[in-house]
Structure formats: structure tokens, C-alpha cells
Write a protein that holds these residues in place. Structure first.
Motif, PDB file in Angstrom:
ATOM      1  N   ASN A 215      -3.915  27.811  36.575  1.00  7.63           N
ATOM      2  CA  ASN A 215      -3.362  27.952  35.221  1.00  7.63           C
ATOM      3  C   ASN A 215      -4.429  27.706  34.174  1.00  7.63           C
ATOM      4  O   ASN A 215      -4.422  28.320  33.127  1.00  7.63           O
TER       5      ASN A 215
ATOM      6  N   TYR B 215      -4.429  30.427  31.578  1.00  9.63           N
ATOM      7  CA  TYR B 215      -3.889  31.705  32.031  1.00  9.63           C
ATOM      8  C   TYR B 215      -2.433  31.490  32.424  1.00  9.63           C
ATOM      9  O   TYR B 215      -2.147  30.888  33.469  1.00  9.63           O
ATOM     10  N   GLU B 216      -1.514  31.963  31.592  1.00 10.88           N
ATOM     11  CA  GLU B 216      -0.088  31.775  31.850  1.00 10.88           C
ATOM     12  C   GLU B 216       0.362  32.558  33.077  1.00 10.88           C
ATOM     13  O   GLU B 216      -0.177  33.612  33.378  1.00 10.88           O
ATOM     14  N   ASN B 217       1.348  32.023  33.763  1.00 11.28           N
ATOM     15  CA  ASN B 217       1.985  32.675  34.914  1.00 11.28           C
ATOM     16  C   ASN B 217       0.990  33.049  36.016  1.00 11.28           C
ATOM     17  O   ASN B 217       1.147  34.055  36.681  1.00 11.28           O
ATOM     18  N   ASN B 218      -0.033  32.230  36.187  1.00  7.97           N
ATOM     19  CA  ASN B 218      -1.010  32.473  37.239  1.00  7.97           C
ATOM     20  C   ASN B 218      -0.756  31.454  38.346  1.00  7.97           C
ATOM     21  O   ASN B 218      -0.889  30.249  38.126  1.00  7.97           O
ATOM     22  N   SER B 219      -0.411  31.933  39.535  1.00  7.60           N
ATOM     23  CA  SER B 219      -0.063  31.022  40.629  1.00  7.60           C
ATOM     24  C   SER B 219      -1.295  30.345  41.239  1.00  7.60           C
ATOM     25  O   SER B 219      -1.182  29.278  41.809  1.00  7.60           O
TER      26      SER B 219
END
Length: 157
Positions: free
Chosen positions: A104, A97-101
Motif C-alpha cells: 500500500n 498506492y490504494e487498493n494494492n494487495s
């Protein structure tokens, strides 16, 4: 006056909306006879060419024409079809999952219940919880047992 200026500096020509598969009446000639009827949709209409209808499952050849589909021909090998051949088996799905703080990458393990063009449904055999996962995030899948897999066009390998 309507501003038809486009972001790149050009101007858009307003056109009437028309369904792709609609037929339009032909104009009447100056004498008022002979040209009435319906014009097929794969001809020029207001300066734009509308494509002909193509049957579902057909391939398009280099000339743009639909290639014939052989009777009994199966769909090609896609992940969704392979998963459907293996429903009920335990699968481990590796997702990113890109750009997941928070996370990922995540691993899901469960019984494969369903697969569609853009999704996979698995269930956790311990809790009974079901997960709807998007193919968009799928990296790869592992199975702990042999897979059922039949190549297209009825041949086995």
C-alpha cells in the motif's frame, strides 16, 4: 430513428460539432445582402455561448474576464517547480498506492533527475535503475540537504 434518451430520463438535442476557436459564416438577410462576413466565436451559436480565448498563464477574474499578466511574472510555486530547482539532489519520496494487495505504501530514494506536471524521475545511484513515479501517488518528499527555493515574482525567502 436515433434514440437521444439520456440516462437521467431527459433527451439530448443533437448539435453539430464545431471547433472552439472556429469562426462561422453569418447568414444572409432576406434581401440577400449586407450580413456576410465572419462572426466571432464568443457569441451565441445554436443556443450555446462559446468562451473567448484566454492567453496561457492568465488568471480569470470574478467577472470571467482574463486578468492581465505582468511582464516578467513567474509561475506560481508548485511542487514540480520546486523539484526542478533541486535537480541532482538526493530525495526520499513517500508514495501510497490504494487498493494494492502487495504493498500500500512504498518509499523510493534516489537522485532527482526530472519533474513534470504529473511525474517525477529519480535514479538509484547504486544500481543506476531509473524510476518514473506519478505525482498522483506522492505523499511527501524529504531531502537531507537544504533546498533551493525562490518564491514567485523574483523575491527570495
Amino acid at each position: 430513428m436515433l434514440n437521444n434518451k439520456m440516462p437521467w430520463g431527459g433527451y439530448a438535442q443533437p448539435q453539430a460539432a464545431m471547433p472552439m476557436n472556429a469562426a462561422v459564416p453569418m447568414p444572409v438577410n432576406a434581401a440577400g445582402a449586407g450580413m456576410q462576413g465572419m462572426m466571432p466565436t464568443n457569441t451565441m451559436v445554436q443556443g450555446a455561448m462559446t468562451p473567448p480565448m484566454i492567453p496561457a498563464g492568465s488568471s480569470i477574474g470574478p467577472t470571467g474576464a482574463a486578468l492581465p499578466v505582468m511582464p516578467g511574472q513567474q509561475e506560481e510555486s508548485y511542487v514540480e517547480n520546486i523539484l526542478r530547482m533541486n535537480l541532482g539532489k538526493v530525495a526520499t519520496l513517500y508514495m501510497t498506492y490504494e487498493n494494492n494487495s502487495e504493498w500500500n505504501a512504498k518509499i523510493f530514494k534516489g537522485i532527482l533527475e526530472a519533474a513534470g506536471r504529473d511525474h517525477i524521475i529519480i535514479s538509484d545511484p547504486v544500481t543506476g535503475k531509473r524510476y518514473l513515479l506519478l505525482m498522483l501517488n506522492l505523499d511527501y518528499i524529504t531531502f537531507d540537504e537544504p533546498l533551493n527555493y525562490t518564491l514567485p515574482f523574483g523575491s527570495n525567502r
